[in-house]
Scaffold this motif. Structure first.
Motif, PDB file in Angstrom:
ATOM      1  N   PHE A 148      43.501  35.629  42.719  1.00 44.68           N
ATOM      2  CA  PHE A 148      43.959  34.615  43.668  1.00 44.68           C
ATOM      3  C   PHE A 148      45.480  34.621  43.706  1.00 44.68           C
ATOM      4  CE2 PHE A 148      42.814  32.438  39.651  1.00 44.68           C
ATOM      5  CZ  PHE A 148      44.055  31.987  39.241  1.00 44.68           C
ATOM      6  N   GLU A 197      39.694  33.954  45.183  1.00 49.41           N
ATOM      7  CA  GLU A 197      39.847  33.509  46.559  1.00 49.41           C
ATOM      8  C   GLU A 197      39.239  34.454  47.590  1.00 49.41           C
ATOM      9  OE1 GLU A 197      44.241  35.296  47.770  1.00 49.41           O
ATOM     10  OE2 GLU A 197      44.132  33.366  46.762  1.00 49.41           O
ATOM     11  N   GLY A 203      43.934  31.765  50.912  1.00 46.15           N
ATOM     12  CA  GLY A 203      44.614  32.643  49.974  1.00 46.15           C
ATOM     13  C   GLY A 203      45.577  33.601  50.643  1.00 46.15           C
TER      14      GLY A 203
END
Length: 738
Positions: free
Chosen positions: A563, A159, A598
Motif C-alpha cells: 500500500f 490496497e 491507493g
C-alpha cells in the motif's frame, strides 16, 4: 481424523446401523460428495436442520449426533490459531496446551509479493489448526486498504485487488489441503472499524467490481474456498451478512459459490432477511463479536426458533433451509467428516522456518542513505563499523501478538527485536525503552503520565549520545485506536511521543535507523533527517530474528509495499471529500474517490506519496533492459507476451519484484493512469541476468461497464509499464487492442 470425529462416525455405524444394514451413503467417502449430502439431508428432521444453522457455542456449530455427523469447531485467525476461550463466554479457557506459532500479519505476507510463501503460510496454519482440532479458520482477510486509519488493515493484503487476488488463492489451497476450511473475510466493504456494525456504504458498481470484489472472487473461483464470512456493515441499505445483491446474486449465482456463508460474530440482525438473502450459519448474535455477552440463548438466535416458526407458518419457503443445510453438510464432509486428514502439528521447527522465511521477505527497506556525502549507507549494520549499538523503543520488547482484537495470539515462543539484535551483536547492544505505550486493551487507552514519557525520552537521548549507532523500534501496536479491531486510529502520526523521541535522538546521533512495526502507513515529519528507515510489520514468533537477518545483511531485503504511504492524510483519496467519504455521518458513507484507491489516486491526481505502492530497496542494484512485445496488437481472442531482461548490477545476491502495470491511453470512461496486472519475484546473483516474461490478455485491459453490467475492453492504444514500484517505472511499451 481426531478422536471426537472418530467417535461421531462410530456412533452412526455402530449405533443406528448395528443391525447389519448397508452403510449409509453419506458415510461412504468413495461416493460423490453431492450424493452423500443429499442422502444425509433426506435423513434429517426439521429440528436437526435448524440446529445446524446457528451456533451452539462461541466457536462451534452443531452437527447431527443421531447420524454421527460431528459438530464444527472454529477458531479465529488469520495469523495463527487463537487460544481457547470458554464455550459460552469470552473468557480464557485457561488451557496449557494451546500455545501456537504466530505467523506474520497479512500485510507482511502481502509485502513478500511471493505466492509460494503464501502457500506455505496457509499450509502451516492448516497443520496447526488440525492439531488444535479446528475445522474452520476465520481468515484470511482481503478487504481493501482504503484509509491508513482503518484499525484492521494489518489483517488484510493491501490496497490493490490484483495483488490480494494472487496471494489469497495459494493461502486457501495450502490450508484446505489439510481438510481445514479457510473462511475468507470480511465480505465485503468492511474497510473501517468505526461504526462497523451499522455504517451503510454507498459506492458505484465500478468501484465495487473493480476494487473491492476481485480478491473475494478469486478466492471463490480460483481458490475454491469452502466458507466466506460476511461483514458487519450495511451495503446499499442492507446488512452484508444477509444481503440479496452480495450473497444471492453475486456470490452464489454469478460466482457459483457452493460453500457456507457465516456471519461475523453478531452480524445477523433479521430472521426473514437471514432466511432469504444468502446467510447459512449464524454465529455470535447478541454480542459485539469481541467482549460483550447477553441473556439470550442459542435457541433465541435469528436462525433458531424464530426461523423454525416462520418455516412452520409458511412465511419463508422450506427450500431456504434445505439450501443452507446442503452447504453446511458439504462443509462438514470436507472438514470434520474427512477421515483422511492427518493429525497436524504446532510450533514445530518447520513452522518456525516458514514464519522466518515470510518475515525475511516481508521487511521493506524504505530508505537507506549515508549520513555524510562520502559515507556508506547505514544498512546493513557492519559490526566492525559500529562498536556500540543502542536499541530503543517499547516495540523492541513488546509482545505484539497480544491485543488487536480477535487476531490476538498466545505463543509458545517469541523472538523480540531486542533478542534478535543481541543474538547477532551480543554485548555491543544496549537497550533504552524510550517511550511507554501502556497495556493492550480493546476498548480503553491507558494514559501514560507525561513525567514518565519525559523521563524515558531523556534516558534514551542520553544513551544515544554515547552510542555509535541507534536503532529505534517504534511504530504502532495492538492497542485500541491503533492496529486493533473495533476502533480506527485517531491520528496519522506516530503515538506516544515517538516523533519527538526520534527527532531528539537524531539531534545527538545522526547514525539513527528507524524500524516501524505496524500494519499501517504513518506520517513521517522526521523522515528527511533519518538516513535509514525500515518497515518491519508484525512478524510474529520469529519476527526479531527476521529483523536481525535483514538489518545485519544476512538476508538482503526484498519486501515491497502493498500500500502507499501518503505524505499527509489529506493526500489519501478517502480523505479528500470530507467526512461523508470517511468515516461517514455515522449512518451513511459514500466512496466518492470511486475507483481511485491507493496508487490509482496518487498517479491520476498527481499527488506524490511519501513511499509508493510496490516500493522497496535492496542492498544490491537491479538494472532493467528494454521491454519487448511479441506483437504490437492483441486480438479479442488472443494474447501477447512482454519480455524484459533484469540484471543484478550490485555486489550481493538479491531478489527483485518486477511489476507490470497497464494503462488505457484513451477510454470512453474514466480510468486510472495504470493498474497492476502482473508481477514476478526473481532471485539474482551478482552479475546475473534473467528474462522476465508476462502474458497480456484482453482480460487485463477490461473495465466494468455499468451500462451492460459486464466487463469490456475497448479497442485502442494501451501502454505497458514495467518497474520496481508504481512510481519507479524502468521501461514502457505500447500496443493496440483490436
Amino acid at each position: 481424523m481426531t478422536l471426537r470425529h472418530l467417535a461421531a462416525a462410530t456412533a452412526a455405524v455402530c449405533g443406528l446401523y448395528a443391525a447389519g444394514a448397508d452403510k449409509p451413503a453419506y458415510l461412504d467417502e468413495s461416493l460423490p460428495l453431492e450424493q452423500r449430502v443429499e442422502d444425509a439431508l433426506s435423513r434429517m428432521t426439521l429440528d436437526e436442520k435448524i440446529a445446524m444453522c446457528h451456533a451452539e457455542g462461541k466457536f462451534a456449530s452443531a452437527g447431527v449426533p443421531r447420524l454421527g455427523i460431528p459438530d464444527l469447531w472454529m477458531s479465529d485467525g488469520p495469523h495463527g490459531v487463537r487460544a481457547e476461550i470458554n464455550w459460552n463466554d469470552w473468557g480464557s479457557a485457561g488451557h496449557t496446551n494451546d500455545s501456537i506459532t504466530a505467523f506474520p500479519a497479512l500485510t507482511a505476507l502481502a509485502a513478500t509479493w511471493n505466492p509460494e510463501l503464501s502457500m506455505a503460510y496457509g499450509n502451516a496454519i492448516g497443520e496447526e489448526a488440525l492439531y488444535r482440532e479446528k475445522d474452520m479458520m476465520l481468515g484470511p482477510g482481503v478487504n481493501i486498504y482504503r484509509t491508513p486509519l482503518n484499525g484492521r488493515n494489518f489483517e488484510y493484503m493491501g490496497e490493490d485487488p490484483y495483488l490480494a487476488s494472487v496471494l489469497v488463492v495459494p493461502y486457501i489451497k495450502g490450508m484446505q489441503q489439510n481438510g481445514v476450511s479457510a473462511c475468507v473475510k470480511h465480505y465485503a466493504l468492511n474497510n473501517q472499524e468505526r461504526w462497523r456494525g451499522h455504517i451503510n456504504v454507498e459506492l458505484s458498481d465500478r468501484a465495487l467490481n473493480e476494487i473491492y470484489l476481485p480478491a473475494f472472487k478469486a478466492a471463490v473461483e480460483d481458490g475454491e474456498v469452502w466458507s466466506i464470512m460476511g461483514s458487519y456493515n450495511k451495503i446499499r441499505g442492507q446488512h452484508a451478512c444477509h444481503n440479496d445483491l452480495m450473497l444471492n446474486k453475486i456470490l452464489k449465482d454469478d460466482w457459483k459459490f457452493d460453500g457456507v456463508v457465516v456471519t461475523d460474530w453478531g452480524g445477523c440482525h433479521d430472521t426473514r432477511e437471514a432466511a432469504l438473502y444468502g446467510l447459512d450459519l449464524e454465529m455470535g448474535s447478541y454480542t459485539n463479536g469481541l467482549t460483550s455477552e447477553s441473556a439470550f440463548t442459542y435457541d433465541d438466535y435469528y436462525l433458531a426458533n424464530p426461523y423454525k416458526e416462520m418455516l412452520q407458518k409458511g412465511e419463508v419457503p422450506m427450500s431456504t433451509l434445505d439450501d443452507k443445510v446442503r452447504r453446511l453438510l458439504r462443509l462438514n464432509f470436507r472438514t470434520a467428516m474427512n477421515r483422511n486428514k492427518p493429525f497436524g502439528s504446532i510450533h514445530s521447527p518447520e513452522h518456525y522456518a516458514v514464519a522466518e522465511a515470510i518475515g525475511d521477505e516481508a521487511i521493506v527497506l524504505l530508505k537507506n542513505a549515508p549520513v555524510t556525502k562520502k559515507g556508506a549507507p547505514l544498512l546493513p549494520i557492519d559490526p566492525s563499523r559500529f562498536g556500540s549499538i543502542l536499541v530503543v523503543g517499547d516495540n523492541a520488547v513488546r509482545m505484539l501478538n497480544e491485543g488487536g482484537g480477535s487476531s490476538e495470539l498466545k505463543v509458545k515462543d517469541m523472538v523480540s527485536p531486542l533478542d534478535g539484535m543481541k543474538s547477532l551483536y551480543g554485548d555491543k547492544v544496549k537497550f533504552a525503552q524510550g517511550y511507554k505505550a501502556g497495556r493492550p486493551m480493546y476498548d480503553a487507552v491507558e494514559e501514560i503520565p507525561q513525567s514518565v514519557t519525559d523521563s524515558l525520552r531523556a534516558e534514551a537521548v542520553e544513551m544515544a549520545r554515547n552510542a555509535d549507532l541507534v536503532v529505534i523500534f517504534g511504530g504502532l501496536n495492538k492497542n485500541t485506536r491503533q492496529d486493533c479491531e473495533a476502533a480506527d486510529r485517531i491520528e496519522y502520526g506516530l503515538p506516544f511521543g515517538q516523533p519527538e523521541l526520534i527527532a531528539a535522538i537524531e539531534a545527538v546521533n545522526p547514525n539513527t535507523v528507524v524500524v516501524l512495526l505496524s500494519g499501517n502507513a504513518v506520517e513521517m515529519p522526521w523522515e528527511a533527517k533519518i538516513p535509514a528507515i525500515v518497515q518491519g510489520w508484525y512478524l510474529g514468533t520469529m519476527g526479531g530474528q527476521s529483523l536481525a537477518n535483514v538489518l545485519s545483511g544476512k538476508v538482503n531485503p526484498s519486501g515491497k509495499l502493498p500500500f502507499s504511504f501518503p505524505v499527509k492524510l489529506e493526500d489519501c483519496g478517502a480523505h479528500s471529500f470530507g467526512d461523508i467519504c470517511y468515516p461517514g455521518d455515522s449512518i451513511n458513507e459514500k466512496y466518492l474517490e470511486d475507483i481511485l484507491v491507493g496508487y490509482r489516486w496518487h498517479d491520476t491526481k498527481k499527488i506524490a506519496p511519501k513511499y509508493s505502492f510496490g516500493h522497496g530497496l535492496s542492498y544490491t542494484d537491479f538494472t532493467y533492459g528494454k521491454a519487448e512485445l511479441s506483437s504490437k496488437t492483441i486480438a479479442a481472442d488472443g494474447s501477447i507476451t512482454l519480455s524484459i531482461p533484469v540484471t543484478n548490477t550490485g555486489k550481493s545476491a538479491g531478489k527483485e519484484v518486477v511489476q507490470l502495470y497497464i494503462g488505457d491511453d484513451k477510454a470512453s470512461v474514466f480510468r486510472p493512469l495504470k493498474e497492476l496486472k502482473g508481477f514476478s519475484k526473481i532471485s539474482l546473483a551478482p552479475g546475473e541476468t534473467k528474462n522476465v516474461t508476462f502474458t497480456i490478455t484482453p482480460d487485463d485491459l477490461k473495465f466494468y461497464d455499468e451500462t451492460t453490467k459486464g466487463w469490456i475492453a475497448e479497442p485502442g492504444k494501451f501502454t505497458a509499464y514495467v518497474g520496481s514500484s508504481s512510481t519507479d517505472i524502468r521501461a514502457k511499451a505500447t500496443f493496440d487492442y483490436k
